[in-house]
Write a protein that holds these residues in place. Sequence first.
Motif, short mmCIF file in Angstrom:
data_model
loop_
_atom_site.label_atom_id
_atom_site.label_comp_id
_atom_site.label_asym_id
_atom_site.label_seq_id
_atom_site.Cartn_x
_atom_site.Cartn_y
_atom_site.Cartn_z
N UNK A 43 0.81 -1.22 0.00
CA UNK A 43 0.00 0.00 0.00
C UNK A 43 0.84 1.27 0.00
N UNK A 44 2.11 1.12 0.30
CA UNK A 44 2.97 2.29 0.37
C UNK A 44 3.98 2.33 -0.78
N UNK B 47 11.47 12.50 -4.94
CA UNK B 47 11.56 13.84 -4.35
C UNK B 47 12.92 14.08 -3.73
N UNK B 48 13.57 13.01 -3.33
CA UNK B 48 14.91 13.13 -2.74
C UNK B 48 16.00 12.91 -3.77
N UNK C 287 7.54 7.92 -4.88
CA UNK C 287 7.43 9.39 -4.95
C UNK C 287 8.41 10.07 -4.01
N UNK C 288 8.52 9.54 -2.80
CA UNK C 288 9.45 10.13 -1.82
C UNK C 288 10.88 9.97 -2.32
N UNK D 73 3.66 3.21 -3.99
CA UNK D 73 3.65 4.45 -4.77
C UNK D 73 4.21 5.62 -3.97
N UNK D 74 3.90 5.66 -2.68
CA UNK D 74 4.44 6.72 -1.81
C UNK D 74 5.97 6.61 -1.74
#
Lengths: 352, 60
Positions: B7-8, B18-19, B14-15, B10-11
């Motif tokens: 469930x995480x 972003x880094x 993305x994170x 995609x997060x």
Amino acid sequence: MQETGVTSRPPLQSEVIEVEDSPEGVHAEVLAREWGDGLPVVPPTAERVWRMIEASGRAADEVIGTVGPMQGVATVEKIAVNAIMAGCRPAYMPVLIAAVRGLQEPRFNVDAVQGTTNPCTVALLINGPMRHTLGVNCGRDCLGPGSQANATIGRAMRLILLNIGGAKDELMDKAIHGFPGKYTCCFGEDEEHSPWEPLHVERGFAPQQSTVTIFALSGTLNVLTATCVHIRDMLVLMADAMNHMGSNNILLGRGEPGMLMTSGHADLAARQGMSKLDVKRFLYEHSAFPKSRLSKDLVRQQRIKPVIKDGMVHVARRPEDIMLVVAGGPEPYHAVFLPTFGDSWMVTTEIV
Amino acid sequence: VALVTERFEDLAHSVARARGKNNFPIVVWPANVEELSEAELRALADRTFDDLVSRLTKLA
């Protein structure tokens, strides 16, 4: 579009767009660009942005920090834009800058606070003389509507988390339900009517310093204490509210669950000779429950790390970790339990 | 290598982006392994272990 009076200032970095000159037009544009929280905003025109920046006493391009999970760069200008959209007065800028500085502390764990399935938000508690300067409501209905400072400072933080932090859709914000505090949550401590040292003094600041404390609030639970006569019984009811087994604080054994009590409660406790720490110890001991209640059928044992001492499960690692704050109307009729995310520790920053 | 539940995923990507880590190795794990049988869990562990070793080796 540049406005009269701003031509001598350096150019802002934010994109300038032209929209229909009506509240409806601005609202529609903000919604279309996913810049907001769903509510109407004040248009951040260049003149308004400059007024906000100048009130901060800082350069527009000064970087205060980054905001996770998307690591957006929080310059003074970007904070100002979000503050205007939220309806802030320029005088509120130092609070927001201090709060964004607080987000930089790794122990606050903003990436997790933003991305978790937990409903938590970044709540702000203001201490010190600036509460009066800014008109922060510390008394009756301090968590409710009516105060511009409470409403808009909390909302500005949410817009910063959305627009700079990037937690604006289900990709980045995994909250199963969220809660209304994610729109805004900011209040002050009723220091003048408390017999005890306020939170910022507990945390090492001087009484005359103004601070903002950020914490990952998961909701609010009212505790009716008006039926009680004695403070001990009132505290028993408060302790009972703290030990529901589904709370992150219980199951993770982490974080700083809070209790918001009124000056009436605090006075009654002080008259019984109880210090703030005495009250925390009372709540800590009376909210504990037997380990046997955490059966393997109820919770996945390998996913939890409760604090267990002498066969009892505690709401926090130690009594000192309970955040005890005096606020609200003076009557000792209601208290509010403030459960927190758990994987986050509060951060207090001076407002300068 | 980051190990995340499904469930995480995609997060996590993305994170990482972003880094500045566009190709950060992420291994995905089901959210509810407790409901798997022992045989299913063993098979999952073997697959995941191989995946982890593979990605760690690529990093080297």
